[in-house]
Design a protein around this motif. Structure first.
Motif, PDB file in Angstrom:
ATOM      1  N   LYS A  19      -8.860 -12.522  -4.529  1.00  0.00           N
ATOM      2  CA  LYS A  19      -7.948 -11.376  -4.463  1.00  0.00           C
ATOM      3  C   LYS A  19      -6.504 -11.871  -4.536  1.00  0.00           C
ATOM      4  CE  LYS A  19      -9.810 -10.299  -0.487  1.00  0.00           C
ATOM      5  NZ  LYS A  19     -10.206  -9.638   0.778  1.00  0.00           N
ATOM      6  N   ILE A  20      -5.687 -11.117  -5.232  1.00  0.00           N
ATOM      7  CA  ILE A  20      -4.267 -11.463  -5.390  1.00  0.00           C
ATOM      8  C   ILE A  20      -3.446 -10.297  -4.846  1.00  0.00           C
ATOM      9  CG2 ILE A  20      -2.459 -12.024  -7.073  1.00  0.00           C
ATOM     10  CD1 ILE A  20      -4.935 -12.873  -8.914  1.00  0.00           C
ATOM     11  N   PRO A  21      -2.488 -10.568  -3.962  1.00  0.00           N
ATOM     12  CA  PRO A  21      -1.731  -9.470  -3.354  1.00  0.00           C
ATOM     13  C   PRO A  21      -0.650  -8.914  -4.281  1.00  0.00           C
ATOM     14  CG  PRO A  21      -0.872 -11.558  -2.580  1.00  0.00           C
ATOM     15  CD  PRO A  21      -2.064 -11.888  -3.442  1.00  0.00           C
ATOM     16  N   PHE A  22      -0.233  -7.692  -3.994  1.00  0.00           N
ATOM     17  CA  PHE A  22       0.960  -7.164  -4.657  1.00  0.00           C
ATOM     18  C   PHE A  22       2.140  -8.016  -4.202  1.00  0.00           C
ATOM     19  CE2 PHE A  22       4.854  -4.681  -4.525  1.00  0.00           C
ATOM     20  CZ  PHE A  22       4.940  -4.306  -5.853  1.00  0.00           C
ATOM     21  N   VAL A  69      -9.566  -9.267  -8.069  1.00  0.00           N
ATOM     22  CA  VAL A  69      -8.794  -8.035  -7.851  1.00  0.00           C
ATOM     23  C   VAL A  69      -7.323  -8.386  -7.744  1.00  0.00           C
ATOM     24  CG1 VAL A  69      -8.430  -6.031  -6.378  1.00  0.00           C
ATOM     25  CG2 VAL A  69     -10.732  -6.956  -6.662  1.00  0.00           C
ATOM     26  N   ASN A  70      -6.531  -7.728  -8.563  1.00  0.00           N
ATOM     27  CA  ASN A  70      -5.086  -7.916  -8.489  1.00  0.00           C
ATOM     28  C   ASN A  70      -4.469  -6.776  -7.674  1.00  0.00           C
ATOM     29  OD1 ASN A  70      -2.640  -9.199  -9.052  1.00  0.00           O
ATOM     30  ND2 ASN A  70      -2.269  -7.925 -10.862  1.00  0.00           N
ATOM     31  N   ALA A  93      -2.198 -17.307  -4.359  1.00  0.00           N
ATOM     32  CA  ALA A  93      -3.522 -16.675  -4.432  1.00  0.00           C
ATOM     33  C   ALA A  93      -4.189 -16.925  -5.784  1.00  0.00           C
ATOM     34  CB  ALA A  93      -3.388 -15.171  -4.187  1.00  0.00           C
ATOM     35  N   VAL A  94      -3.396 -16.883  -6.861  1.00  0.00           N
ATOM     36  CA  VAL A  94      -4.014 -17.060  -8.180  1.00  0.00           C
ATOM     37  C   VAL A  94      -4.515 -18.490  -8.357  1.00  0.00           C
ATOM     38  CG1 VAL A  94      -2.050 -17.787  -9.619  1.00  0.00           C
ATOM     39  CG2 VAL A  94      -3.763 -16.251 -10.564  1.00  0.00           C
ATOM     40  N   VAL A 107     -10.149  -8.763 -14.605  1.00  0.00           N
ATOM     41  CA  VAL A 107      -9.078  -8.489 -13.645  1.00  0.00           C
ATOM     42  C   VAL A 107      -9.135  -7.001 -13.315  1.00  0.00           C
ATOM     43  CG1 VAL A 107      -6.610  -8.560 -13.187  1.00  0.00           C
ATOM     44  CG2 VAL A 107      -7.665 -10.338 -14.615  1.00  0.00           C
ATOM     45  N   ALA A 108      -9.497  -6.703 -12.061  1.00  0.00           N
ATOM     46  CA  ALA A 108      -9.669  -5.311 -11.650  1.00  0.00           C
ATOM     47  C   ALA A 108      -8.495  -4.855 -10.792  1.00  0.00           C
ATOM     48  CB  ALA A 108     -10.973  -5.152 -10.870  1.00  0.00           C
TER      49      ALA A 108
END
Length: 290
Positions: free
Chosen positions: A246-249, A219-220, A273-274, A190-191
């Motif tokens: 990719k996972i958004p804030f 990418v988180n 997203a996850v 997880v980056a």
């Protein structure tokens, strides 16, 4: 038991958030928290019972028998950790003592002994369906890698017939991470799209490569820096690594975690997203383990 290990090169990337979501999506029957310095997976996976607790003994601590001590000072001079002081009597600081035993070896009157010392606590949550292994290191204690090995050993012994285990590893590249990697079939990194996040991601990828473990990257909070997220994707392509999403804030994710829930327990953008990241990761994982 096949092991999917979730790691990050640094703390605060959302590793445990992703791990807890994976556990929920997989309906995992066996999982572990190997972040023994700061375990918190139990807070968001809905544990409804008290765990079985077992003392964990790390390296022993030195003790000086003041009645036998002749105050020759050889133990204090020989201690490279400055754990021995000479005031009214010679005594050992247990927080500084590493249990190496040099003081015992150099003592001419056998006044020093090494005593077993509790360095942490192993915890096991079990019910008829699931097994969750975790531990907490005692303040100032070392041998965290050994404790992680005990967490995984405890999990495997209690979940013999379970095919998949999801493991929340430690951040960084130290001993606990090395112990987490041992026996893992695949690693998900997880980056975080920051300058330090990219640097730490590269370090943990190199560490995993030493074990020959299949590695994927996600990418988180990717939308906090789109340029750096692009750099991570380019890096993965160049290094032949699988980029799984990719996972958004998401402020709703923060609320979910603060309420002891996973991001898949509520309707939110990060939860959606996850799920995509999970599906791609498990597709790759199933290919890896055959």
């Amino acid at each position: 038991m096949k092991q999917l290990l979730i790691l990050s090169g640094k703390g605060g990337t959302g590793k445990t958030t992703i791990a807890s979501a994976f556990i929920r999506l997989a309906d995992a029957k066996a999982y572990a928290d190997c972040d023994v310095d700061a375990p918190n997976l139990h807070l968001i996976t809905g544990q409804n019972s008290d765990p079985i607790k077992t003392d964990y003994y790390g390296l022993p601590k030195a003790e000086i028998n003041s009645k036998s001590c002749i105050e020759c000072d050889q133990c204090r001079q020989g201690c490279r950790f400055d754990a021995i002081s000479a005031e009214k009597i010679y005594k050992v600081d247990p927080l500084a003592c590493e249990g190496c035993g040099v003081c015992k070896v150099v003592c001419p009157v056998d006044a020093i002994s090494l005593k077993p010392a509790v360095a942490g606590e192993l915890m096991m949550y079990t019910n008829e369906e699931k097994v969750f292994s975790t531990a907490q290191l005692k303040m100032g204690s070392g041998t965290s890698g050994k404790l992680v090995a005990e967490v995984k050993k405890q999990l495997k012994s209690a979940a013999v017939d379970v095919e998949l285990a999801i493991i929340d590893g430690s951040p960084g590249i130290g001993c606990p991470v090395i112990a987490s990697l041992s026996g893992a079939d695949m690693v998900l990194i997880v980056a975080e799209p920051s300058v330090s996040g990219i640097s730490d991601m590269e370090r943990i990828i190199k560490t995993a490569a030493k074990f020959g473990t299949k590695t994927a990257v996600c990418v988180n909070k990717f939308d906090t820096n789109l340029d750096n997220t692009d750099k991570i994707e380019v890096f993965c392509e160049k290094e032949g690594l699988h980029f799984v999403g990719k996972i958004p804030f998401d402020s709703e994710a923060v609320k979910a975690i603060n309420n002891g829930r996973t991001i898949t327990d509520i309707n939110c953008s990060s939860g959606a997203a996850v799920k995509e990241v999970y599906n791609k990761t498990m597709e790759l994982f199933n290919k890896v383990v055959g």
